[in-house]
Design a protein around this motif. Sequence first.
Motif, PDB file in Angstrom:
ATOM      1  N   ARG A 107       0.937  -1.179  -0.070  1.00  0.00           N
ATOM      2  CA  ARG A 107       0.036   0.016  -0.007  1.00  0.00           C
ATOM      3  C   ARG A 107       0.864   1.349  -0.066  1.00  0.00           C
ATOM      4  O   ARG A 107       0.500   2.407  -0.706  1.00  0.00           O
ATOM      5  CB  ARG A 107      -0.632   0.084   1.160  1.00  0.00           C
ATOM      6  N   GLU A 108       2.065   1.019   0.757  1.00  0.00           N
ATOM      7  CA  GLU A 108       2.803   2.252   0.653  1.00  0.00           C
ATOM      8  C   GLU A 108       3.488   2.525  -0.452  1.00  0.00           C
ATOM      9  O   GLU A 108       4.431   3.535  -0.336  1.00  0.00           O
ATOM     10  CB  GLU A 108       3.632   2.321   2.075  1.00  0.00           C
ATOM     11  N   ALA A 153      -7.645 -13.983   5.600  1.00  0.00           N
ATOM     12  CA  ALA A 153      -6.779 -13.370   4.626  1.00  0.00           C
ATOM     13  C   ALA A 153      -7.380 -12.738   3.298  1.00  0.00           C
ATOM     14  O   ALA A 153      -6.974 -11.918   2.819  1.00  0.00           O
ATOM     15  CB  ALA A 153      -5.439 -14.173   4.552  1.00  0.00           C
ATOM     16  N   GLU A 154      -8.256 -13.785   2.596  1.00  0.00           N
ATOM     17  CA  GLU A 154      -8.876 -13.231   1.492  1.00  0.00           C
ATOM     18  C   GLU A 154      -9.659 -11.995   1.496  1.00  0.00           C
ATOM     19  O   GLU A 154      -9.668 -11.053   0.698  1.00  0.00           O
ATOM     20  CB  GLU A 154      -9.874 -14.341   1.146  1.00  0.00           C
ATOM     21  N   MET A 155     -10.378 -11.926   3.021  1.00  0.00           N
ATOM     22  CA  MET A 155     -11.155 -10.657   2.999  1.00  0.00           C
ATOM     23  C   MET A 155     -10.172  -9.407   3.229  1.00  0.00           C
ATOM     24  O   MET A 155     -10.566  -8.479   2.668  1.00  0.00           O
ATOM     25  CB  MET A 155     -11.901 -10.526   4.438  1.00  0.00           C
ATOM     26  N   LEU A 156      -8.775  -9.684   3.726  1.00  0.00           N
ATOM     27  CA  LEU A 156      -7.829  -8.548   3.875  1.00  0.00           C
ATOM     28  C   LEU A 156      -7.553  -8.136   2.523  1.00  0.00           C
ATOM     29  O   LEU A 156      -7.404  -7.027   2.143  1.00  0.00           O
ATOM     30  CB  LEU A 156      -6.712  -8.971   4.367  1.00  0.00           C
ATOM     31  N   TYR A 160      -8.045  -4.318   0.698  1.00  0.00           N
ATOM     32  CA  TYR A 160      -7.152  -3.521   0.368  1.00  0.00           C
ATOM     33  C   TYR A 160      -7.211  -3.368  -1.447  1.00  0.00           C
ATOM     34  O   TYR A 160      -6.671  -2.077  -1.836  1.00  0.00           O
ATOM     35  CB  TYR A 160      -5.726  -4.291   0.645  1.00  0.00           C
ATOM     36  N   SER A 161      -7.689  -4.255  -2.129  1.00  0.00           N
ATOM     37  CA  SER A 161      -8.040  -4.152  -3.582  1.00  0.00           C
ATOM     38  C   SER A 161      -9.117  -3.044  -3.913  1.00  0.00           C
ATOM     39  O   SER A 161      -8.847  -2.156  -4.602  1.00  0.00           O
ATOM     40  CB  SER A 161      -8.410  -5.389  -4.247  1.00  0.00           C
ATOM     41  N   GLN A 162     -10.153  -3.328  -3.207  1.00  0.00           N
ATOM     42  CA  GLN A 162     -11.244  -2.235  -3.238  1.00  0.00           C
ATOM     43  C   GLN A 162     -11.070  -0.980  -2.651  1.00  0.00           C
ATOM     44  O   GLN A 162     -11.491   0.055  -3.293  1.00  0.00           O
ATOM     45  CB  GLN A 162     -12.580  -2.959  -2.814  1.00  0.00           C
ATOM     46  N   ILE A 163     -10.388  -0.809  -1.463  1.00  0.00           N
ATOM     47  CA  ILE A 163     -10.335   0.351  -0.756  1.00  0.00           C
ATOM     48  C   ILE A 163      -8.818   1.236  -0.856  1.00  0.00           C
ATOM     49  O   ILE A 163      -9.015   2.368  -0.888  1.00  0.00           O
ATOM     50  CB  ILE A 163     -10.747   0.349   0.658  1.00  0.00           C
ATOM     51  N   GLU A 164      -7.833   0.210  -0.888  1.00  0.00           N
ATOM     52  CA  GLU A 164      -6.450   0.981  -0.595  1.00  0.00           C
ATOM     53  C   GLU A 164      -5.682   0.918  -2.071  1.00  0.00           C
ATOM     54  O   GLU A 164      -4.542   1.381  -1.992  1.00  0.00           O
ATOM     55  CB  GLU A 164      -5.841  -0.022   0.205  1.00  0.00           C
ATOM     56  N   GLY A 165      -6.435   0.499  -2.992  1.00  0.00           N
ATOM     57  CA  GLY A 165      -5.603   0.544  -4.344  1.00  0.00           C
ATOM     58  C   GLY A 165      -4.520  -0.681  -4.884  1.00  0.00           C
ATOM     59  O   GLY A 165      -3.712  -0.422  -5.597  1.00  0.00           O
ATOM     60  N   GLY A 233      -5.476 -11.739 -15.048  1.00  0.00           N
ATOM     61  CA  GLY A 233      -6.488 -11.645 -13.910  1.00  0.00           C
ATOM     62  C   GLY A 233      -6.966 -10.193 -13.545  1.00  0.00           C
ATOM     63  O   GLY A 233      -6.209  -9.304 -13.882  1.00  0.00           O
ATOM     64  N   GLN A 234      -8.288 -10.186 -13.194  1.00  0.00           N
ATOM     65  CA  GLN A 234      -8.547  -8.727 -12.732  1.00  0.00           C
ATOM     66  C   GLN A 234      -8.605  -8.627 -11.390  1.00  0.00           C
ATOM     67  O   GLN A 234      -8.827  -9.593 -10.418  1.00  0.00           O
ATOM     68  CB  GLN A 234     -10.302  -8.759 -13.219  1.00  0.00           C
ATOM     69  N   ALA A 235      -8.292  -7.392 -10.749  1.00  0.00           N
ATOM     70  CA  ALA A 235      -7.903  -7.183  -9.255  1.00  0.00           C
ATOM     71  C   ALA A 235      -8.911  -7.269  -8.466  1.00  0.00           C
ATOM     72  O   ALA A 235     -10.259  -6.967  -9.179  1.00  0.00           O
ATOM     73  CB  ALA A 235      -7.297  -5.809  -9.405  1.00  0.00           C
ATOM     74  N   GLY A 236      -8.869  -7.967  -7.448  1.00  0.00           N
ATOM     75  CA  GLY A 236     -10.159  -8.025  -6.631  1.00  0.00           C
ATOM     76  C   GLY A 236     -10.815  -9.388  -6.812  1.00  0.00           C
ATOM     77  O   GLY A 236     -12.108  -9.847  -5.941  1.00  0.00           O
ATOM     78  N   GLU A 237     -10.459 -10.218  -7.832  1.00  0.00           N
ATOM     79  CA  GLU A 237     -11.241 -11.285  -8.241  1.00  0.00           C
ATOM     80  C   GLU A 237     -10.830 -12.657  -7.674  1.00  0.00           C
ATOM     81  O   GLU A 237      -9.647 -12.599  -7.305  1.00  0.00           O
ATOM     82  CB  GLU A 237     -11.346 -11.531  -9.850  1.00  0.00           C
ATOM     83  N   ILE A 238     -11.555 -13.503  -7.459  1.00  0.00           N
ATOM     84  CA  ILE A 238     -11.300 -14.647  -7.003  1.00  0.00           C
ATOM     85  C   ILE A 238     -11.233 -15.733  -8.222  1.00  0.00           C
ATOM     86  O   ILE A 238     -12.070 -15.969  -9.121  1.00  0.00           O
ATOM     87  CB  ILE A 238     -12.073 -15.424  -5.916  1.00  0.00           C
ATOM     88  N   TYR A 239     -10.091 -16.724  -8.186  1.00  0.00           N
ATOM     89  CA  TYR A 239      -9.918 -17.528  -9.342  1.00  0.00           C
ATOM     90  C   TYR A 239      -9.714 -19.101  -8.813  1.00  0.00           C
ATOM     91  O   TYR A 239      -8.630 -19.181  -8.007  1.00  0.00           O
ATOM     92  CB  TYR A 239      -8.908 -17.212 -10.265  1.00  0.00           C
TER      93      TYR A 239
END
Length: 325
Positions: A107-108, A153-156, A160-165, A233-239
Amino acid sequence: MNHRVFITGASGFVGRHLIQFLIRRGDSVAGTCFPEDPASCQLGDNVLLERVDIRSKDQLAPLIQDFSPHWVVHLAAISNVRVSWEKRQETVEINLLGTLNLLEVLREMIPPPRLLFVSSSDVYGILEPTDHPLREEDPIQVVNPYAFSKASAEMLVRFYSQIEGVEGIIIRAFPHTGPGQSPLFVCSDWAYQIASLERKSGGLLNIGNLEIKRDFTDVRDVVRAYVALLEKGQAGEIYNVCSGQPVSLQWILDTLISYSSSPIRIKVDPQRLRKADIPLLYGDNTKLRTTTGWQPEYPLGQTLKDLLDYWRFQLKGGSKKGFPI
Protein backbone atom coordinates in the motif's frame (compact mmCIF):
# COMPACT_ATOMS: atom_id res chain seq x y z
CA MET A 1 8.10 -7.54 -21.19
CA ASN A 2 10.32 -9.08 -18.52
CA HIS A 3 9.13 -8.63 -14.95
CA ARG A 4 10.67 -8.29 -11.53
CA VAL A 5 8.84 -10.81 -9.36
CA PHE A 6 9.01 -10.97 -5.57
CA ILE A 7 7.94 -14.26 -3.95
CA THR A 8 7.27 -14.77 -0.25
CA GLY A 9 7.98 -18.36 0.75
CA ALA A 10 10.17 -18.70 -2.33
CA SER A 11 12.05 -21.74 -1.04
CA GLY A 12 8.91 -23.85 -0.64
CA PHE A 13 7.49 -26.48 -2.96
CA VAL A 14 5.51 -24.19 -5.26
CA GLY A 15 8.04 -21.38 -4.97
CA ARG A 16 10.83 -23.51 -6.43
CA HIS A 17 8.75 -24.48 -9.45
CA LEU A 18 7.56 -20.91 -9.92
CA ILE A 19 11.13 -19.58 -9.81
CA GLN A 20 12.26 -22.01 -12.50
CA PHE A 21 9.31 -21.08 -14.71
CA LEU A 22 9.92 -17.34 -14.29
CA ILE A 23 13.65 -17.57 -14.94
CA ARG A 24 13.01 -19.53 -18.14
CA ARG A 25 10.77 -16.64 -19.22
CA GLY A 26 13.57 -14.14 -18.55
CA ASP A 27 12.04 -12.58 -15.43
CA SER A 28 14.08 -11.41 -12.41
CA VAL A 29 13.25 -13.05 -9.08
CA ALA A 30 13.72 -12.14 -5.42
CA GLY A 31 12.03 -13.50 -2.36
CA THR A 32 11.95 -14.67 1.22
CA CYS A 33 12.63 -17.90 3.03
CA PHE A 34 12.05 -18.80 6.68
CA PRO A 35 13.26 -20.27 8.95
CA GLU A 36 16.03 -21.81 6.86
CA ASP A 37 19.20 -19.98 5.83
CA PRO A 38 19.17 -18.74 2.20
CA ALA A 39 22.47 -20.48 1.44
CA SER A 40 20.89 -23.85 2.22
CA CYS A 41 17.99 -23.37 -0.20
CA GLN A 42 20.00 -23.97 -3.39
CA LEU A 43 17.86 -21.73 -5.58
CA GLY A 44 20.73 -20.49 -7.74
CA ASP A 45 22.92 -17.43 -7.86
CA ASN A 46 20.44 -15.53 -10.02
CA VAL A 47 17.77 -15.46 -7.26
CA LEU A 48 18.00 -12.82 -4.53
CA LEU A 49 16.84 -14.61 -1.40
CA GLU A 50 16.68 -13.27 2.17
CA ARG A 51 15.67 -14.89 5.46
CA VAL A 52 12.59 -12.92 6.52
CA ASP A 53 9.82 -13.67 8.99
CA ILE A 54 6.72 -12.12 7.40
CA ARG A 55 5.33 -11.50 10.89
CA SER A 56 7.78 -8.59 10.94
CA LYS A 57 6.84 -5.75 8.61
CA ASP A 58 10.17 -4.06 9.42
CA GLN A 59 12.05 -7.04 7.96
CA LEU A 60 9.83 -7.31 4.92
CA ALA A 61 9.46 -3.69 3.83
CA PRO A 62 13.05 -2.75 2.86
CA LEU A 63 13.58 -5.92 0.85
CA ILE A 64 10.47 -5.38 -1.29
CA GLN A 65 11.02 -1.64 -1.62
CA ASP A 66 14.63 -2.06 -2.75
CA PHE A 67 13.71 -4.72 -5.34
CA SER A 68 10.75 -2.66 -6.61
CA PRO A 69 8.84 -5.59 -8.15
CA HIS A 70 6.17 -5.47 -10.81
CA TRP A 71 4.54 -8.56 -9.32
CA VAL A 72 4.38 -10.09 -5.83
CA VAL A 73 3.37 -13.71 -5.26
CA HIS A 74 2.43 -14.44 -1.65
CA LEU A 75 3.15 -18.10 -0.91
CA ALA A 76 4.57 -17.90 2.64
CA ALA A 77 2.19 -19.73 4.96
CA ILE A 78 1.59 -22.65 7.22
CA SER A 79 -0.15 -24.71 4.56
CA ASN A 80 -0.67 -28.11 6.16
CA VAL A 81 -4.04 -28.75 7.81
CA ARG A 82 -2.66 -31.12 10.44
CA VAL A 83 0.00 -28.61 11.44
CA SER A 84 -2.62 -25.86 11.64
CA TRP A 85 -4.49 -27.84 14.30
CA GLU A 86 -1.28 -28.28 16.28
CA LYS A 87 -0.08 -24.66 15.87
CA ARG A 88 -3.26 -22.59 15.78
CA GLN A 89 -1.85 -19.30 16.99
CA GLU A 90 1.20 -19.52 14.74
CA THR A 91 -1.06 -20.35 11.79
CA VAL A 92 -3.12 -17.20 12.32
CA GLU A 93 -0.04 -15.05 12.94
CA ILE A 94 1.73 -16.17 9.76
CA ASN A 95 -1.19 -16.66 7.39
CA LEU A 96 -3.31 -13.66 8.43
CA LEU A 97 -1.07 -11.10 10.14
CA GLY A 98 1.77 -11.89 7.74
CA THR A 99 -0.58 -11.10 4.87
CA LEU A 100 -1.59 -7.85 6.55
CA ASN A 101 2.08 -6.86 6.84
CA LEU A 102 2.64 -7.56 3.16
CA LEU A 103 -0.43 -5.58 2.13
CA GLU A 104 0.69 -2.64 4.22
CA VAL A 105 4.10 -2.68 2.54
CA LEU A 106 2.49 -2.74 -0.90
CA ARG A 107 0.00 0.00 0.00
CA GLU A 108 2.87 2.35 0.77
CA MET A 109 4.57 1.81 -2.61
CA ILE A 110 3.84 4.06 -5.59
CA PRO A 111 2.61 2.43 -7.71
CA PRO A 112 1.88 -0.72 -5.69
CA PRO A 113 2.97 -3.98 -7.34
CA ARG A 114 0.35 -6.40 -8.59
CA LEU A 115 -0.28 -9.08 -5.94
CA LEU A 116 -1.19 -12.75 -6.34
CA PHE A 117 -2.47 -14.09 -3.02
CA VAL A 118 -2.57 -17.87 -2.84
CA SER A 119 -5.51 -19.05 -0.76
CA SER A 120 -6.95 -22.57 -0.67
CA SER A 121 -9.95 -24.59 -1.75
CA ASP A 122 -10.18 -25.63 1.92
CA VAL A 123 -12.13 -22.42 2.54
CA TYR A 124 -15.18 -23.98 0.84
CA GLY A 125 -15.40 -26.58 3.59
CA ILE A 126 -18.18 -29.17 3.46
CA LEU A 127 -20.95 -27.85 1.22
CA GLU A 128 -24.17 -29.70 0.47
CA PRO A 129 -24.87 -31.10 -2.02
CA THR A 130 -21.35 -32.29 -2.91
CA ASP A 131 -22.18 -33.60 -6.37
CA HIS A 132 -21.03 -30.53 -8.31
CA PRO A 133 -17.73 -28.71 -8.78
CA LEU A 134 -17.12 -25.78 -6.47
CA ARG A 135 -17.38 -22.34 -8.06
CA GLU A 136 -15.88 -19.08 -6.91
CA GLU A 137 -19.30 -17.69 -5.99
CA ASP A 138 -20.13 -20.62 -3.70
CA PRO A 139 -20.30 -19.80 0.04
CA ILE A 140 -17.38 -20.65 2.28
CA GLN A 141 -17.54 -22.77 5.42
CA VAL A 142 -14.26 -23.23 7.24
CA VAL A 143 -13.66 -26.50 9.10
CA ASN A 144 -10.03 -26.18 10.23
CA PRO A 145 -7.64 -23.45 11.43
CA TYR A 146 -5.81 -23.36 8.11
CA ALA A 147 -9.02 -22.62 6.21
CA PHE A 148 -9.99 -19.96 8.77
CA SER A 149 -6.67 -18.17 8.32
CA LYS A 150 -6.92 -18.25 4.53
CA ALA A 151 -10.55 -17.12 4.40
CA SER A 152 -9.74 -14.22 6.73
CA ALA A 153 -6.72 -13.24 4.65
CA GLU A 154 -8.88 -13.29 1.50
CA MET A 155 -11.10 -10.64 3.11
CA LEU A 156 -8.02 -8.51 3.77
CA VAL A 157 -6.83 -8.80 0.17
CA ARG A 158 -10.24 -7.84 -1.19
CA PHE A 159 -10.41 -4.87 1.19
CA TYR A 160 -6.99 -3.61 0.10
CA SER A 161 -7.96 -4.13 -3.55
CA GLN A 162 -11.25 -2.27 -3.28
CA ILE A 163 -10.29 0.47 -0.80
CA GLU A 164 -6.51 0.88 -0.75
CA GLY A 165 -5.65 0.52 -4.44
CA VAL A 166 -3.55 -2.66 -4.15
CA GLU A 167 -4.19 -4.85 -7.22
CA GLY A 168 -4.76 -8.14 -5.41
CA ILE A 169 -5.80 -11.32 -7.20
CA ILE A 170 -7.01 -14.21 -5.03
CA ILE A 171 -6.21 -17.79 -5.97
CA ARG A 172 -8.12 -20.68 -4.45
CA ALA A 173 -5.62 -23.42 -5.09
CA PHE A 174 -7.01 -26.94 -5.04
CA PRO A 175 -4.67 -29.80 -4.08
CA HIS A 176 -1.54 -29.98 -6.20
CA THR A 177 1.45 -32.25 -6.17
CA GLY A 178 4.61 -33.16 -8.05
CA PRO A 179 8.36 -33.55 -7.61
CA GLY A 180 9.75 -31.62 -4.69
CA GLN A 181 6.66 -31.73 -2.45
CA SER A 182 7.04 -32.24 1.29
CA PRO A 183 6.00 -35.65 2.67
CA LEU A 184 3.62 -33.76 4.97
CA PHE A 185 1.16 -34.01 2.05
CA VAL A 186 -0.57 -37.23 1.11
CA CYS A 187 0.74 -37.96 -2.42
CA SER A 188 4.30 -37.13 -1.47
CA ASP A 189 4.00 -39.02 1.82
CA TRP A 190 3.01 -42.20 0.01
CA ALA A 191 5.61 -41.73 -2.74
CA TYR A 192 8.30 -41.23 -0.09
CA GLN A 193 7.20 -44.32 1.82
CA ILE A 194 7.17 -46.44 -1.35
CA ALA A 195 10.61 -45.21 -2.43
CA SER A 196 11.90 -46.02 1.07
CA LEU A 197 10.32 -49.49 1.05
CA GLU A 198 11.81 -50.25 -2.37
CA ARG A 199 15.23 -49.93 -0.77
CA LYS A 200 14.19 -52.67 1.67
CA SER A 201 12.62 -54.87 -1.05
CA GLY A 202 9.09 -54.05 0.13
CA GLY A 203 7.15 -53.63 3.32
CA LEU A 204 4.25 -51.88 5.06
CA LEU A 205 2.89 -48.51 3.88
CA ASN A 206 0.94 -46.44 6.42
CA ILE A 207 -2.15 -44.67 5.09
CA GLY A 208 -5.12 -42.60 6.26
CA ASN A 209 -8.62 -42.22 4.80
CA LEU A 210 -8.82 -43.61 1.25
CA GLU A 211 -12.49 -42.77 0.67
CA ILE A 212 -12.14 -39.03 0.14
CA LYS A 213 -11.90 -37.57 -3.36
CA ARG A 214 -9.77 -34.60 -4.34
CA ASP A 215 -9.03 -32.49 -7.41
CA PHE A 216 -5.26 -32.77 -7.99
CA THR A 217 -3.23 -30.69 -10.43
CA ASP A 218 0.45 -30.94 -11.29
CA VAL A 219 2.43 -28.16 -9.62
CA ARG A 220 4.04 -27.30 -12.96
CA ASP A 221 0.59 -26.59 -14.39
CA VAL A 222 -0.30 -24.62 -11.26
CA VAL A 223 2.58 -22.17 -11.61
CA ARG A 224 1.67 -21.60 -15.26
CA ALA A 225 -1.83 -20.68 -14.08
CA TYR A 226 -0.43 -18.28 -11.49
CA VAL A 227 1.63 -16.40 -14.05
CA ALA A 228 -1.25 -16.35 -16.53
CA LEU A 229 -3.47 -14.75 -13.88
CA LEU A 230 -0.81 -12.18 -13.01
CA GLU A 231 -0.87 -11.23 -16.66
CA LYS A 232 -4.62 -11.37 -17.32
CA GLY A 233 -6.51 -11.70 -14.03
CA GLN A 234 -8.73 -8.94 -12.67
CA ALA A 235 -7.84 -7.25 -9.38
CA GLY A 236 -10.15 -8.13 -6.50
CA GLU A 237 -11.37 -11.31 -8.19
CA ILE A 238 -11.15 -14.92 -7.00
CA TYR A 239 -10.01 -17.72 -9.30
CA ASN A 240 -10.08 -21.47 -8.72
CA VAL A 241 -6.89 -23.19 -9.87
CA CYS A 242 -7.77 -26.85 -10.35
CA SER A 243 -8.12 -29.63 -12.90
CA GLY A 244 -11.89 -29.98 -12.47
CA GLN A 245 -11.56 -33.77 -12.15
CA PRO A 246 -11.89 -35.45 -8.72
CA VAL A 247 -10.03 -38.70 -8.03
CA SER A 248 -10.15 -40.90 -4.94
CA LEU A 249 -7.15 -41.32 -2.71
CA GLN A 250 -7.60 -45.04 -3.37
CA TRP A 251 -6.83 -44.36 -7.05
CA ILE A 252 -3.77 -42.30 -6.07
CA LEU A 253 -2.51 -45.11 -3.85
CA ASP A 254 -3.16 -47.83 -6.44
CA THR A 255 -1.37 -45.82 -9.12
CA LEU A 256 1.70 -45.19 -6.98
CA ILE A 257 1.88 -48.84 -5.91
CA SER A 258 1.61 -49.91 -9.56
CA TYR A 259 4.88 -48.05 -10.21
CA SER A 260 6.68 -49.78 -7.35
CA SER A 261 9.41 -52.31 -8.04
CA SER A 262 8.75 -54.06 -4.69
CA PRO A 263 5.72 -55.66 -3.00
CA ILE A 264 3.82 -53.12 -0.88
CA ARG A 265 1.29 -53.88 1.87
CA ILE A 266 -0.90 -51.19 3.46
CA LYS A 267 -1.99 -50.36 7.01
CA VAL A 268 -4.43 -47.69 8.22
CA ASP A 269 -2.67 -45.44 10.75
CA PRO A 270 -5.10 -43.64 13.14
CA GLN A 271 -2.57 -40.79 13.44
CA ARG A 272 -3.14 -40.01 9.75
CA LEU A 273 -6.89 -39.52 10.14
CA ARG A 274 -8.05 -35.88 10.42
CA LYS A 275 -10.56 -34.45 12.88
CA ALA A 276 -12.70 -33.16 10.03
CA ASP A 277 -12.23 -34.56 6.55
CA ILE A 278 -14.03 -33.07 3.55
CA PRO A 279 -15.38 -36.14 1.66
CA LEU A 280 -15.44 -34.64 -1.85
CA LEU A 281 -13.70 -31.53 -3.08
CA TYR A 282 -13.30 -30.57 -6.70
CA GLY A 283 -13.50 -27.31 -8.53
CA ASP A 284 -14.83 -25.56 -11.59
CA ASN A 285 -11.95 -23.92 -13.49
CA THR A 286 -14.12 -22.20 -16.11
CA LYS A 287 -13.26 -18.71 -14.87
CA LEU A 288 -9.52 -19.42 -15.03
CA ARG A 289 -9.74 -20.96 -18.51
CA THR A 290 -11.97 -18.19 -19.87
CA THR A 291 -9.74 -15.44 -18.48
CA THR A 292 -6.35 -16.88 -19.48
CA GLY A 293 -6.81 -19.77 -21.91
CA TRP A 294 -4.97 -22.05 -19.44
CA GLN A 295 -5.27 -25.81 -19.70
CA PRO A 296 -3.47 -28.48 -17.64
CA GLU A 297 -0.73 -30.26 -19.55
CA TYR A 298 0.40 -33.03 -17.16
CA PRO A 299 -1.79 -36.13 -16.71
CA LEU A 300 -2.00 -37.13 -13.05
CA GLY A 301 -0.43 -40.52 -13.65
CA GLN A 302 2.69 -38.82 -15.02
CA THR A 303 2.75 -36.43 -12.07
CA LEU A 304 2.74 -39.33 -9.62
CA LYS A 305 5.47 -41.16 -11.54
CA ASP A 306 7.64 -38.02 -11.48
CA LEU A 307 6.98 -37.63 -7.74
CA LEU A 308 8.03 -41.21 -7.01
CA ASP A 309 11.16 -40.78 -9.16
CA TYR A 310 11.97 -37.62 -7.21
CA TRP A 311 11.96 -39.49 -3.91
CA ARG A 312 13.98 -42.34 -5.39
CA PHE A 313 16.57 -39.76 -6.43
CA GLN A 314 16.56 -38.10 -3.00
CA LEU A 315 17.01 -41.38 -1.13
CA LYS A 316 19.99 -42.23 -3.30
CA GLY A 317 21.71 -39.11 -1.98
CA GLY A 318 20.54 -36.53 -4.51
CA SER A 319 19.46 -32.96 -3.78
CA LYS A 320 16.59 -30.66 -4.66
CA LYS A 321 18.95 -28.72 -6.88
CA GLY A 322 20.09 -31.84 -8.70
CA PHE A 323 16.65 -33.24 -9.58
CA PRO A 324 15.07 -31.73 -12.71
CA ILE A 325 11.80 -30.47 -11.17
